[in-house]
Motif scaffolding. Structure first.
Motif, PDB file in Angstrom:
ATOM      1  N   LEU A  52       0.901  -1.183   0.038  1.00 35.47           N
ATOM      2  CA  LEU A  52       0.123   0.179   0.147  1.00 35.47           C
ATOM      3  C   LEU A  52       0.772   1.225   0.004  1.00 35.47           C
ATOM      4  O   LEU A  52       0.519   2.261  -0.527  1.00 35.47           O
ATOM      5  CB  LEU A  52      -1.009  -0.034   1.203  1.00 35.47           C
ATOM      6  CG  LEU A  52      -2.244  -1.078   1.086  1.00 35.47           C
ATOM      7  CD1 LEU A  52      -3.074  -1.009   2.168  1.00 35.47           C
ATOM      8  CD2 LEU A  52      -2.992  -0.766   0.013  1.00 35.47           C
ATOM      9  N   LEU A  53       2.071   1.253   0.599  1.00 37.77           N
ATOM     10  CA  LEU A  53       3.062   2.489   0.523  1.00 37.77           C
ATOM     11  C   LEU A  53       3.350   2.542  -1.069  1.00 37.77           C
ATOM     12  O   LEU A  53       3.451   3.872  -1.561  1.00 37.77           O
ATOM     13  CB  LEU A  53       4.334   2.052   1.153  1.00 37.77           C
ATOM     14  CG  LEU A  53       4.370   2.109   2.593  1.00 37.77           C
ATOM     15  CD1 LEU A  53       5.524   1.880   3.363  1.00 37.77           C
ATOM     16  CD2 LEU A  53       3.656   3.428   3.184  1.00 37.77           C
ATOM     17  N   GLU A  54       3.679   1.451  -1.824  1.00 47.89           N
ATOM     18  CA  GLU A  54       3.972   1.945  -3.251  1.00 47.89           C
ATOM     19  C   GLU A  54       2.626   2.299  -4.003  1.00 47.89           C
ATOM     20  O   GLU A  54       2.870   3.191  -4.943  1.00 47.89           O
ATOM     21  CB  GLU A  54       4.396   0.404  -3.757  1.00 47.89           C
ATOM     22  CG  GLU A  54       5.279   0.427  -5.021  1.00 47.89           C
ATOM     23  CD  GLU A  54       6.271   1.295  -5.012  1.00 47.89           C
ATOM     24  OE1 GLU A  54       6.378   2.294  -5.833  1.00 47.89           O
ATOM     25  OE2 GLU A  54       7.314   0.741  -4.432  1.00 47.89           O
ATOM     26  N   ALA A  55       1.422   1.612  -3.606  1.00 44.74           N
ATOM     27  CA  ALA A  55       0.326   2.073  -4.278  1.00 44.74           C
ATOM     28  C   ALA A  55       0.118   3.458  -3.984  1.00 44.74           C
ATOM     29  O   ALA A  55      -0.651   4.314  -4.998  1.00 44.74           O
ATOM     30  CB  ALA A  55      -0.758   1.359  -3.795  1.00 44.74           C
ATOM     31  N   ALA A  56       0.397   4.196  -2.752  1.00 49.84           N
ATOM     32  CA  ALA A  56       0.089   5.708  -2.731  1.00 49.84           C
ATOM     33  C   ALA A  56       0.959   6.485  -3.289  1.00 49.84           C
ATOM     34  O   ALA A  56       0.647   7.510  -3.455  1.00 49.84           O
ATOM     35  CB  ALA A  56       0.369   5.654  -1.096  1.00 49.84           C
ATOM     36  N   ASN A  57       2.026   5.887  -3.776  1.00 47.47           N
ATOM     37  CA  ASN A  57       3.114   6.875  -4.742  1.00 47.47           C
ATOM     38  C   ASN A  57       2.628   6.810  -6.345  1.00 47.47           C
ATOM     39  O   ASN A  57       2.932   7.694  -6.857  1.00 47.47           O
ATOM     40  CB  ASN A  57       4.368   6.457  -4.713  1.00 47.47           C
ATOM     41  CG  ASN A  57       4.861   6.708  -3.412  1.00 47.47           C
ATOM     42  OD1 ASN A  57       4.531   7.460  -2.606  1.00 47.47           O
ATOM     43  ND2 ASN A  57       5.902   6.011  -2.985  1.00 47.47           N
ATOM     44  N   GLN A  58       1.625   5.960  -6.647  1.00 49.84           N
ATOM     45  CA  GLN A  58       1.191   5.990  -8.166  1.00 49.84           C
ATOM     46  C   GLN A  58       0.357   7.432  -8.279  1.00 49.84           C
ATOM     47  O   GLN A  58      -0.474   7.820  -7.712  1.00 49.84           O
ATOM     48  CB  GLN A  58       0.301   4.964  -8.170  1.00 49.84           C
ATOM     49  CG  GLN A  58       0.702   3.524  -8.075  1.00 49.84           C
ATOM     50  CD  GLN A  58       2.012   3.181  -8.664  1.00 49.84           C
ATOM     51  OE1 GLN A  58       2.172   3.507  -9.981  1.00 49.84           O
ATOM     52  NE2 GLN A  58       3.213   3.043  -8.047  1.00 49.84           N
ATOM     53  N   GLY A  59       0.785   8.151  -9.429  1.00 50.95           N
ATOM     54  CA  GLY A  59       0.435   9.277  -9.916  1.00 50.95           C
ATOM     55  C   GLY A  59       0.742  10.677  -9.147  1.00 50.95           C
ATOM     56  O   GLY A  59       0.277  11.518  -9.357  1.00 50.95           O
ATOM     57  N   VAL A  60       1.783  10.315  -8.089  1.00 55.94           N
ATOM     58  CA  VAL A  60       2.124  11.460  -7.209  1.00 55.94           C
ATOM     59  C   VAL A  60       3.471  12.070  -7.851  1.00 55.94           C
ATOM     60  O   VAL A  60       4.360  10.813  -8.135  1.00 55.94           O
ATOM     61  CB  VAL A  60       2.256  11.245  -5.916  1.00 55.94           C
ATOM     62  CG1 VAL A  60       2.804  12.277  -4.936  1.00 55.94           C
ATOM     63  CG2 VAL A  60       1.048  10.706  -5.142  1.00 55.94           C
ATOM     64  N   ASP A  61       3.530  13.159  -8.380  1.00 57.80           N
ATOM     65  CA  ASP A  61       5.068  13.646  -8.842  1.00 57.80           C
ATOM     66  C   ASP A  61       5.759  14.165  -7.660  1.00 57.80           C
ATOM     67  O   ASP A  61       5.730  15.216  -7.122  1.00 57.80           O
ATOM     68  CB  ASP A  61       4.546  15.094  -9.546  1.00 57.80           C
ATOM     69  CG  ASP A  61       5.808  15.492 -10.447  1.00 57.80           C
ATOM     70  OD1 ASP A  61       6.793  14.658 -10.207  1.00 57.80           O
ATOM     71  OD2 ASP A  61       5.430  16.285 -11.141  1.00 57.80           O
ATOM     72  N   ILE A  62       6.633  13.079  -7.448  1.00 53.18           N
ATOM     73  CA  ILE A  62       7.801  13.346  -6.255  1.00 53.18           C
ATOM     74  C   ILE A  62       8.973  13.956  -6.899  1.00 53.18           C
ATOM     75  O   ILE A  62       9.838  13.289  -7.637  1.00 53.18           O
ATOM     76  CB  ILE A  62       7.868  12.138  -5.423  1.00 53.18           C
ATOM     77  CG1 ILE A  62       6.474  11.534  -4.947  1.00 53.18           C
ATOM     78  CG2 ILE A  62       8.850  12.008  -4.337  1.00 53.18           C
ATOM     79  CD1 ILE A  62       6.679  10.354  -4.186  1.00 53.18           C
ATOM     80  N   VAL A  63       9.499  14.897  -6.552  1.00 51.88           N
ATOM     81  CA  VAL A  63      10.557  15.685  -6.987  1.00 51.88           C
ATOM     82  C   VAL A  63      11.938  15.063  -6.272  1.00 51.88           C
ATOM     83  O   VAL A  63      12.885  14.994  -6.847  1.00 51.88           O
ATOM     84  CB  VAL A  63      10.526  17.413  -6.561  1.00 51.88           C
ATOM     85  CG1 VAL A  63      11.792  17.780  -7.288  1.00 51.88           C
ATOM     86  CG2 VAL A  63       9.406  17.762  -7.522  1.00 51.88           C
ATOM     87  N   LYS A  64      11.761  15.076  -4.844  1.00 51.66           N
ATOM     88  CA  LYS A  64      12.967  14.550  -4.116  1.00 51.66           C
ATOM     89  C   LYS A  64      12.641  14.038  -2.938  1.00 51.66           C
ATOM     90  O   LYS A  64      11.526  14.092  -2.171  1.00 51.66           O
ATOM     91  CB  LYS A  64      13.706  15.880  -3.916  1.00 51.66           C
ATOM     92  CG  LYS A  64      15.049  15.587  -3.012  1.00 51.66           C
ATOM     93  CD  LYS A  64      16.084  17.075  -3.164  1.00 51.66           C
ATOM     94  CE  LYS A  64      15.378  17.924  -2.195  1.00 51.66           C
ATOM     95  NZ  LYS A  64      16.579  18.917  -2.129  1.00 51.66           N
ATOM     96  N   THR A  65      13.444  12.905  -2.513  1.00 47.02           N
ATOM     97  CA  THR A  65      13.224  11.978  -1.364  1.00 47.02           C
ATOM     98  C   THR A  65      14.288  12.070  -0.420  1.00 47.02           C
ATOM     99  O   THR A  65      15.480  11.756  -0.827  1.00 47.02           O
ATOM    100  CB  THR A  65      12.704  10.503  -1.632  1.00 47.02           C
ATOM    101  OG1 THR A  65      11.746  10.613  -2.694  1.00 47.02           O
ATOM    102  CG2 THR A  65      12.361   9.694  -0.656  1.00 47.02           C
ATOM    103  N   THR A  66      14.114  12.336   1.020  1.00 44.32           N
ATOM    104  CA  THR A  66      15.126  12.203   2.097  1.00 44.32           C
ATOM    105  C   THR A  66      14.891  10.819   2.774  1.00 44.32           C
ATOM    106  O   THR A  66      13.611  10.753   3.113  1.00 44.32           O
ATOM    107  CB  THR A  66      15.076  13.214   2.881  1.00 44.32           C
ATOM    108  OG1 THR A  66      15.675  14.428   2.079  1.00 44.32           O
ATOM    109  CG2 THR A  66      16.209  13.108   3.782  1.00 44.32           C
ATOM    110  N   VAL A  67      15.971  10.024   2.725  1.00 46.85           N
ATOM    111  CA  VAL A  67      15.664   8.600   3.451  1.00 46.85           C
ATOM    112  C   VAL A  67      16.133   8.613   4.652  1.00 46.85           C
ATOM    113  O   VAL A  67      17.441   8.980   4.774  1.00 46.85           O
ATOM    114  CB  VAL A  67      16.008   7.747   2.414  1.00 46.85           C
ATOM    115  CG1 VAL A  67      15.527   6.330   3.113  1.00 46.85           C
ATOM    116  CG2 VAL A  67      15.456   7.507   1.070  1.00 46.85           C
ATOM    117  N   LEU A  68      15.677   8.268   5.618  1.00 42.61           N
ATOM    118  CA  LEU A  68      16.108   7.897   6.954  1.00 42.61           C
ATOM    119  C   LEU A  68      15.855   6.695   7.404  1.00 42.61           C
ATOM    120  O   LEU A  68      14.804   5.998   7.598  1.00 42.61           O
ATOM    121  CB  LEU A  68      15.511   8.913   7.986  1.00 42.61           C
ATOM    122  CG  LEU A  68      15.413  10.307   7.676  1.00 42.61           C
ATOM    123  CD1 LEU A  68      14.817  11.023   8.984  1.00 42.61           C
ATOM    124  CD2 LEU A  68      16.832  10.932   7.495  1.00 42.61           C
TER     125      LEU A  68
END
Length: 336
Positions: free
Chosen positions: A231-247
């Motif tokens: 469901l995390l992967e599904a929530a990203n569908q169609g969302v324009d994400i420019v940058k991600t910070t990973v902790l």
């Protein structure tokens, strides 16, 4: 890709009387990889009920239909809303040290950025298998967790530049260490298994009847505890994400760990905590024309209870069954 452990950040030169009271600001570079966290994150009306939880718990019940023996556990699943608030503690927490050898003695103080967090989770819906009567009613606060996120500015060991300290009212304390990174676009969400380790993982195995039940009948038609991160992967569908910070932090790194009260150790010992936060800057703008911010996380806690039943040769793999307790969510930054 930028790895924050390579950043050269000087400890903030702040007055000891005022620095702890400074209002936290988003995008304060002195916070390093934690700079987007200050403020409140929540499941807002456009992202309601994106929190999902699964946990196996010791439980005595008659055998479910089609299962020839008692299971002595139940699988509980929850849907929830969350508020997660971060406030600044200090930009330069000092750890004092000296170098005695070789060469001339010198001070080797370490400085840490510290953010306090408060997590509050409210249940929307729940189900379990086998069915019980001990589930909390919908609308209940089912989890409260105070803790700290740390950024080690200098004196870093093995590239471990971030840490998370957590305390849970069940009687557990956690220190998890890890590394931060920054990526263009979205990060791939890793697939993780919700099936216990130390059991024959074929879903035809009657011992896994609770997992098969929810694999055949997704909770709320969406959540499958066998593959919880879907469901995390599904929530990203169609969302324009420019940058991600990973902790990314893990209690199994050296000097990390989990400490529990005696009852927890005897009954369902929490032994490992791993969590990954993905802080996303979107192309979509908020009301102040700044990038909207989203936060996703996946947390895995291993609970150890009951002897292994996977039929492996005696002495092969000592220890109890390890039961994954997984929590995931997708939230937005609250714009005040």
């Amino acid at each position: 890709m930028t790895d924050f452990k390579t950043m050269k950040t000087e400890p903030a030169k702040l007055d000891n009387k005022t620095r702890r009271l400074e209002k936290p600001k988003t995008n304060d570079p002195e916070l390093g990889p934690l700079q987007l966290l200050p403020g409140k994150w929540a499941n807002l009306p456009n992202l309601p009920g994106r929190g999902w939880n699964m946990i196996a718990l010791p439980f005595v019940a008659p055998p479910p239909p089609g299962v020839p023996f008692p299971l002595n556990y139940r699988l509980l699943v929850n849907q929830y809303n969350e508020e997660l608030e971060f406030t600044l503690v200090d930009k330069a927490v000092p750890n004092r040290g000296v170098r005695l050898a070789p060469g001339t003695p010198a001070n080797t103080d370490q400085f840490l950025v510290a953010l306090d967090y408060q997590q509050r989770i409210t249940q929307i819906a729940s189900d379990d298998f086998p069915q019980s009567t001990v589930r909390p009613p919908d609308g209940s606060t089912i989890h409260h967790e105070p803790g700290l996120w740390l950024h080690m500015i200098n004196g870093i060991t093995d590239g471990l530049n971030i840490g998370r300290l957590a305390t849970i009212p069940h009687g557990d304390s956690v220190l998890a260490l890890g590394r931060s990174s920054e990526h263009s676009g979205a990060s791939s969400i890793p697939d993780i298994s919700g099936l216990p380790i130390g059991v024959d993982q074929d879903l035809k195995n009657p011992y896994l009847a609770p997992y098969k039940h929810f694999n055949d009948n997704f909770f709320k038609g969406l959540f499958n505890p066998v593959s919880p991160n879907d469901l995390l992967e599904a929530a990203n569908q169609g969302v324009d994400i420019v940058k991600t910070t990973v902790l990314d932090v893990d209690s199994t790194h050296p000097t990390g760990g989990v400490v529990n009260i005696p009852f927890v150790v005897r009954q369902a010992n929490a032994t490992v905590v791993k969590s990954t936060f993905w802080i996303q800057e979107l192309a979509e703008k908020d009301k102040y024309k700044k990038p909207k911010l989203r936060l996703q996380y996946s947390q895995l806690v291993m609970l150890d209870f009951f002897p292994r039943v996977d039929g492996l040769p005696p002495g092969c793999c000592p220890g109890p069954i390890q039961w994954p307790h997984v929590s995931i969510n997708t939230m937005e930054k609250v714009v005040e």
